[in-house]
Design a protein around this motif. Structure first.
Motif, PDB file in Angstrom:
ATOM      1  N   ILE A 420       0.836  -1.207   0.000  1.00  0.00           N
ATOM      2  CA  ILE A 420       0.000   0.000   0.000  1.00  0.00           C
ATOM      3  C   ILE A 420       0.866   1.250   0.000  1.00  0.00           C
ATOM      4  O   ILE A 420       0.585   2.226  -0.708  1.00  0.00           O
ATOM      5  CB  ILE A 420      -0.938  -0.020   1.227  1.00  0.00           C
ATOM      6  CG1 ILE A 420      -2.007  -1.105   1.050  1.00  0.00           C
ATOM      7  CG2 ILE A 420      -1.582   1.344   1.441  1.00  0.00           C
ATOM      8  CD1 ILE A 420      -2.857  -1.329   2.282  1.00  0.00           C
ATOM      9  N   THR A 421       1.939   1.229   0.780  1.00  0.00           N
ATOM     10  CA  THR A 421       2.828   2.393   0.849  1.00  0.00           C
ATOM     11  C   THR A 421       3.466   2.680  -0.502  1.00  0.00           C
ATOM     12  O   THR A 421       3.558   3.843  -0.922  1.00  0.00           O
ATOM     13  CB  THR A 421       3.916   2.163   1.918  1.00  0.00           C
ATOM     14  OG1 THR A 421       3.283   1.935   3.184  1.00  0.00           O
ATOM     15  CG2 THR A 421       4.835   3.365   2.034  1.00  0.00           C
ATOM     16  N   GLU A 422       3.897   1.647  -1.188  1.00  0.00           N
ATOM     17  CA  GLU A 422       4.501   1.836  -2.507  1.00  0.00           C
ATOM     18  C   GLU A 422       3.478   2.406  -3.489  1.00  0.00           C
ATOM     19  O   GLU A 422       3.795   3.298  -4.285  1.00  0.00           O
ATOM     20  CB  GLU A 422       5.052   0.508  -3.024  1.00  0.00           C
ATOM     21  CG  GLU A 422       5.881   0.631  -4.292  1.00  0.00           C
ATOM     22  CD  GLU A 422       7.078   1.561  -4.133  1.00  0.00           C
ATOM     23  OE1 GLU A 422       7.410   2.284  -5.103  1.00  0.00           O
ATOM     24  OE2 GLU A 422       7.678   1.583  -3.031  1.00  0.00           O
ATOM     25  N   GLN A 423       2.267   1.914  -3.412  1.00  0.00           N
ATOM     26  CA  GLN A 423       1.203   2.428  -4.275  1.00  0.00           C
ATOM     27  C   GLN A 423       0.897   3.884  -3.940  1.00  0.00           C
ATOM     28  O   GLN A 423       0.720   4.726  -4.841  1.00  0.00           O
ATOM     29  CB  GLN A 423      -0.056   1.572  -4.104  1.00  0.00           C
ATOM     30  CG  GLN A 423      -1.156   1.846  -5.115  1.00  0.00           C
ATOM     31  CD  GLN A 423      -2.330   0.894  -4.944  1.00  0.00           C
ATOM     32  OE1 GLN A 423      -2.372   0.078  -4.030  1.00  0.00           O
ATOM     33  NE2 GLN A 423      -3.298   0.994  -5.849  1.00  0.00           N
ATOM     34  N   SER A 424       0.882   4.210  -2.655  1.00  0.00           N
ATOM     35  CA  SER A 424       0.619   5.582  -2.225  1.00  0.00           C
ATOM     36  C   SER A 424       1.699   6.527  -2.726  1.00  0.00           C
ATOM     37  O   SER A 424       1.408   7.668  -3.139  1.00  0.00           O
ATOM     38  CB  SER A 424       0.537   5.652  -0.697  1.00  0.00           C
ATOM     39  OG  SER A 424      -0.513   4.864  -0.200  1.00  0.00           O
ATOM     40  N   LYS A 425       2.943   6.110  -2.679  1.00  0.00           N
ATOM     41  CA  LYS A 425       4.048   6.953  -3.145  1.00  0.00           C
ATOM     42  C   LYS A 425       3.877   7.320  -4.620  1.00  0.00           C
ATOM     43  O   LYS A 425       4.192   8.433  -5.037  1.00  0.00           O
ATOM     44  CB  LYS A 425       5.380   6.243  -2.919  1.00  0.00           C
ATOM     45  CG  LYS A 425       5.808   6.201  -1.462  1.00  0.00           C
ATOM     46  CD  LYS A 425       6.861   5.145  -1.187  1.00  0.00           C
ATOM     47  CE  LYS A 425       8.166   5.424  -1.829  1.00  0.00           C
ATOM     48  NZ  LYS A 425       9.198   4.416  -1.431  1.00  0.00           N
ATOM     49  N   GLN A 426       3.348   6.386  -5.397  1.00  0.00           N
ATOM     50  CA  GLN A 426       3.111   6.676  -6.809  1.00  0.00           C
ATOM     51  C   GLN A 426       1.941   7.641  -6.971  1.00  0.00           C
ATOM     52  O   GLN A 426       2.007   8.596  -7.763  1.00  0.00           O
ATOM     53  CB  GLN A 426       2.847   5.370  -7.574  1.00  0.00           C
ATOM     54  CG  GLN A 426       4.010   4.385  -7.536  1.00  0.00           C
ATOM     55  CD  GLN A 426       5.311   5.005  -8.015  1.00  0.00           C
ATOM     56  OE1 GLN A 426       5.364   5.668  -9.057  1.00  0.00           O
ATOM     57  NE2 GLN A 426       6.378   4.790  -7.244  1.00  0.00           N
ATOM     58  N   PHE A 427       0.868   7.400  -6.234  1.00  0.00           N
ATOM     59  CA  PHE A 427      -0.290   8.302  -6.301  1.00  0.00           C
ATOM     60  C   PHE A 427       0.094   9.728  -5.880  1.00  0.00           C
ATOM     61  O   PHE A 427      -0.398  10.708  -6.444  1.00  0.00           O
ATOM     62  CB  PHE A 427      -1.413   7.802  -5.385  1.00  0.00           C
ATOM     63  CG  PHE A 427      -2.182   6.634  -5.912  1.00  0.00           C
ATOM     64  CD1 PHE A 427      -2.356   6.434  -7.272  1.00  0.00           C
ATOM     65  CD2 PHE A 427      -2.749   5.717  -5.043  1.00  0.00           C
ATOM     66  CE1 PHE A 427      -3.074   5.350  -7.761  1.00  0.00           C
ATOM     67  CE2 PHE A 427      -3.469   4.629  -5.510  1.00  0.00           C
ATOM     68  CZ  PHE A 427      -3.629   4.446  -6.877  1.00  0.00           C
ATOM     69  N   ASP A 428       0.951   9.845  -4.872  1.00  0.00           N
ATOM     70  CA  ASP A 428       1.253  11.136  -4.241  1.00  0.00           C
ATOM     71  C   ASP A 428       2.557  11.754  -4.734  1.00  0.00           C
ATOM     72  O   ASP A 428       3.066  12.696  -4.121  1.00  0.00           O
ATOM     73  CB  ASP A 428       1.320  10.960  -2.719  1.00  0.00           C
ATOM     74  CG  ASP A 428       0.028  10.416  -2.126  1.00  0.00           C
ATOM     75  OD1 ASP A 428      -1.019  10.532  -2.787  1.00  0.00           O
ATOM     76  OD2 ASP A 428       0.077   9.867  -1.003  1.00  0.00           O
ATOM     77  N   LYS A 429       3.103  11.253  -5.821  1.00  0.00           N
ATOM     78  CA  LYS A 429       4.445  11.644  -6.255  1.00  0.00           C
ATOM     79  C   LYS A 429       4.586  13.156  -6.426  1.00  0.00           C
ATOM     80  O   LYS A 429       5.577  13.757  -5.976  1.00  0.00           O
ATOM     81  CB  LYS A 429       4.810  10.945  -7.564  1.00  0.00           C
ATOM     82  CG  LYS A 429       6.254  11.192  -8.023  1.00  0.00           C
ATOM     83  CD  LYS A 429       6.582  10.417  -9.280  1.00  0.00           C
ATOM     84  CE  LYS A 429       8.066  10.536  -9.632  1.00  0.00           C
ATOM     85  NZ  LYS A 429       8.534  11.925  -9.743  1.00  0.00           N
ATOM     86  N   GLU A 430       3.634  13.797  -7.050  1.00  0.00           N
ATOM     87  CA  GLU A 430       3.744  15.237  -7.285  1.00  0.00           C
ATOM     88  C   GLU A 430       3.834  15.998  -5.967  1.00  0.00           C
ATOM     89  O   GLU A 430       4.664  16.899  -5.808  1.00  0.00           O
ATOM     90  CB  GLU A 430       2.550  15.723  -8.101  1.00  0.00           C
ATOM     91  CG  GLU A 430       2.604  17.215  -8.436  1.00  0.00           C
ATOM     92  CD  GLU A 430       1.422  17.682  -9.271  1.00  0.00           C
ATOM     93  OE1 GLU A 430       1.280  18.901  -9.464  1.00  0.00           O
ATOM     94  OE2 GLU A 430       0.624  16.822  -9.717  1.00  0.00           O
ATOM     95  N   LEU A 431       2.988  15.638  -5.019  1.00  0.00           N
ATOM     96  CA  LEU A 431       3.013  16.298  -3.714  1.00  0.00           C
ATOM     97  C   LEU A 431       4.326  16.026  -2.995  1.00  0.00           C
ATOM     98  O   LEU A 431       4.955  16.951  -2.451  1.00  0.00           O
ATOM     99  CB  LEU A 431       1.845  15.804  -2.857  1.00  0.00           C
ATOM    100  CG  LEU A 431       1.841  16.293  -1.401  1.00  0.00           C
ATOM    101  CD1 LEU A 431       1.601  17.791  -1.330  1.00  0.00           C
ATOM    102  CD2 LEU A 431       0.798  15.528  -0.574  1.00  0.00           C
ATOM    103  N   LEU A 432       4.769  14.785  -2.972  1.00  0.00           N
ATOM    104  CA  LEU A 432       5.988  14.425  -2.254  1.00  0.00           C
ATOM    105  C   LEU A 432       7.209  15.105  -2.869  1.00  0.00           C
ATOM    106  O   LEU A 432       8.102  15.554  -2.138  1.00  0.00           O
ATOM    107  CB  LEU A 432       6.158  12.904  -2.241  1.00  0.00           C
ATOM    108  CG  LEU A 432       5.022  12.115  -1.566  1.00  0.00           C
ATOM    109  CD1 LEU A 432       5.266  10.619  -1.692  1.00  0.00           C
ATOM    110  CD2 LEU A 432       4.856  12.524  -0.111  1.00  0.00           C
ATOM    111  N   ASP A 433       7.240  15.197  -4.178  1.00  0.00           N
ATOM    112  CA  ASP A 433       8.345  15.909  -4.839  1.00  0.00           C
ATOM    113  C   ASP A 433       8.343  17.381  -4.448  1.00  0.00           C
ATOM    114  O   ASP A 433       9.402  17.967  -4.186  1.00  0.00           O
ATOM    115  CB  ASP A 433       8.237  15.769  -6.357  1.00  0.00           C
ATOM    116  CG  ASP A 433       8.600  14.373  -6.851  1.00  0.00           C
ATOM    117  OD1 ASP A 433       9.156  13.593  -6.056  1.00  0.00           O
ATOM    118  OD2 ASP A 433       8.315  14.082  -8.028  1.00  0.00           O
ATOM    119  N   GLY A 434       7.154  17.967  -4.375  1.00  0.00           N
ATOM    120  CA  GLY A 434       7.062  19.376  -3.991  1.00  0.00           C
ATOM    121  C   GLY A 434       7.519  19.615  -2.572  1.00  0.00           C
ATOM    122  O   GLY A 434       8.193  20.614  -2.279  1.00  0.00           O
TER     123      GLY A 434
END
Length: 589
Positions: A420-434
């Motif tokens: 789930i965490t790996e999937q979340s990282k992909q979904f949230d990539k734009e936010l996490l990069d920011g």
């Protein structure tokens, strides 16, 4: 043994039939062909009277014959009233999953079997996970459904006490002590009290709040639950279908009030638990309560259930120079709303859920906010990422989904949350990069197991983004690292580079002390040492001292989300009932 078959119902029924035959004369020879070498068994009270998980066929085969010999489990059948056997994917593995029912000498239970092919044994279907859980005690079933209390009959004593008279007398405890005293009236306290009520165990809840629900009602203004309504029902009384997906704090608080009335729970508001000591000879507590009218009441319950949450005492870290600050300092537990801080500068220290929510509330009220990060934090968008852990609750019945949630052994639960965490990282990539670009320090939990295991091991360290992370990424809420603060000064915080962060308000969103601190405060060092660590996982792969007997006779702990409390209150109440009826020892020693 079983051959490969496309008929999953027959496969599950055949396994259960062979399992029952093997249990008639249980030993490793008869049982080994049924279990995959890499298998798991979680038992919740049904055979072991404990909450325990065993990993691997060898460990299971050492324990199962002994426990089966004591409890004589039988009647293993697919439960036709539950979800039928089906093919599903759990922890990344394709499996046949079936819900079954069974009996033991003392009770009735439900379980889940998951079958996978053993590639080293001709692809024979074998148990990958086995879950067995006690549902009810024979002769001591809950007073619900057809067993509901009859109440007053048609032939009534019109001069005698009516229902309200009886309720008021029950709640007053003028002539008796409760069997169970529950400390704390949030979801944990309400859940265990409701379960005990249905098992005819006299139970009183005490809470410091002036109204039922104040533990939610008096939190900060903008608070809502971060998971969805279908996950959060209390026992016996589901939310009405018109409740919003994310329940606001005040609506939840009002629902708690209605729940206490509808479930006829005895609840003393404005009552604090001052201290308690245990009389081993008489197997009862002496507890001192400070009551609404200022008086003290001494009671002698046989059981005390601490339902004060994962943490009970605010953690105010020792920041030596903070005393120099001339403005207002609040712990997050004392923050309510940001209207008084419009056009003023505020510093929020801490980047968990409370820190982010308070920062966003202050920002929305017109304050100039700096969020100060003390340690790396897991960030996940509330949708869809934070809801992935609850995917099963989007279909099927609550009862089936609770059983599925309880059935996963720790190692597989961790694997699931890594996925789930790996999937979340992909979904949230734009936010996490920011966030990374503005210097926010991210993490994804130990071994990348995500927010759920951060909660289960430390009670925090994550934020479900409902907008504050976007404000931080856009630098509309400023971000600083606590390690870059040199000292606090009357007007705010001076950084190591000489910059001064001006502030009128500093909010310490620094969490809470572990429950051991509260136990030490209320019961003393000896009992705290006897109980040991609370929450987090121990060697038995279960939450330590939660929902089960502890090292201190008659002292219990329940905490967690509404779902955790709903599920585990059943198991806690069954243990208390079994002790009261002489079926179970009071401690695990």
């Amino acid at each position: 043994m079983l051959d490969r078959t496309e008929d999953i119902s027959i496969a599950a029924e055949s396994w259960l039939a062979e399992f029952e035959r093997a249990l008639e004369h249980p030993d490793s020879h008869t049982l080994r062909p049924l279990f995959h070498p890499d298998s798991f068994w979680r038992d919740v009270l049904a055979l072991s009277w404990n909450l325990q998980t065993l990993n691997g066929a060898d460990a299971i085969l050492n324990e199962l014959p002994v426990l089966a010999g004591r409890t004589a489990p039988s009647g293993f059948k697919i439960d036709v009233e539950r979800a039928p056997p089906r093919r599903v994917k759990r922890a990344g593995t394709d499996t046949i999953e079936a819900i079954f029912k069974f009996e033991t000498i003392q009770g009735r239970g439900h379980g889940i079997i998951r079958l996978i092919p053993d590639t080293h044994d001709g692809h024979t279907l074998k148990a990958w996970t086995l879950f067995t859980a006690l549902e009810e005690l024979k002769g001591f079933e809950e007073t619900i459904g057809s067993a509901r209390p009859r109440g007053q009959s048609y032939s009534r004593d019109f001069r005698g006490p009516n229902w309200l008279d009886q309720r008021e007398a029950s709640a007053a405890y003028a002539d008796r002590d409760p069997t169970v005293l529950v400390v704390g009236g949030g979801q944990a306290g309400l859940s265990i009290a409701a379960r005990c009520k249905q098992l005819s165990i006299d139970t009183l809840i005490v809470d410091r709040g002036s109204r039922v629900g104040d533990n939610w009602r008096k939190r900060y203004h903008a608070l809502t639950l971060h998971n969805q309504v279908q996950v959060n029902h209390l026992p016996y009384m589901p939310f009405p279908p018109n409740l919003p997906t994310y329940i606001p704090k005040d609506k939840l608080a009002n629902w708690f009030e209605s729940y206490v009335d509808a479930m006829e729970l005895n609840f003393w508001t404005s009552t604090s638990f001052e201290r308690g000591s245990y009389d081993a000879a008489n197997q009862r507590w002496t507890v001192v309560l400070h009551c609404r009218d200022g008086s003290e009441r001494i009671m002698h319950p046989r059981h005390v259930v601490m339902a004060t949450g994962v943490s009970g005492i605010a953690n105010r870290p020792d920041i030596p120079t903070l005393k120099h600050f001339a403005g207002t300092v609040l712990h997050s537990s004392g923050y309510h709303d940001g209207e008084a801080w419009k056009d003023k500068n505020a510093i929020v220290i801490g980047t968990g859920n409370s820190g982010h929510d308070i920062a966003q509330d202050l920002y929305s009220s017109g304050a100039r906010v700096t969020l100060v990060q003390r340690s790396s934090t897991l960030i996940t968008n509330i949708e869809p990422s934070a809801q992935l852990a609850y995917a099963t609750y989007n279909e099927g019945t609550l009862e089936d989904n609770d059983l599925i949630a309880a059935s996963m052994p720790l190692r597989l639960a961790k694997k699931t949350h890594q996925m789930i965490t790996e999937q979340s990282k992909q979904f949230d990539k734009e936010l996490l990069d920011g966030l990374t670009q503005v210097g926010f320090k991210l993490d994804y939990g130990e071994d990348d197991t995500g927010w759920q295991f951060k909660y289960l091991t430390r009670g925090g360290g994550y934020y479900f983004n409902v907008g504050c992370s976007d404000l931080v990424a856009r630098q509309e809420i400023a971000l600083r690292q606590f390690s870059d603060i040199e000292t606090f000064v009357p007007g705010g915080a001076r950084m190591k580079n000489g910059e001064v962060l001006e502030a009128s308000l500093i909010v310490l969103a620094t969490g809470y002390k572990p429950q051991e601190a509260l136990v030490r405060q209320l019961f003393g060092e000896e009992i705290a040492a006897r109980v040991g660590p609370i929450w987090g996982f121990g060697d038995e792969q279960e939450l330590r001292n939660m929902y089960t007997r502890t090292g201190q006779d008659g002292l219990w702990f329940i905490a967690g989300s509404l779902a955790q409390c709903r599920i585990n209150s059943k198991f806690l109440s069954l243990q208390i009932k079994a002790i009261e009826e002489g079926l179970l020892r009071r401690t695990q020693a």
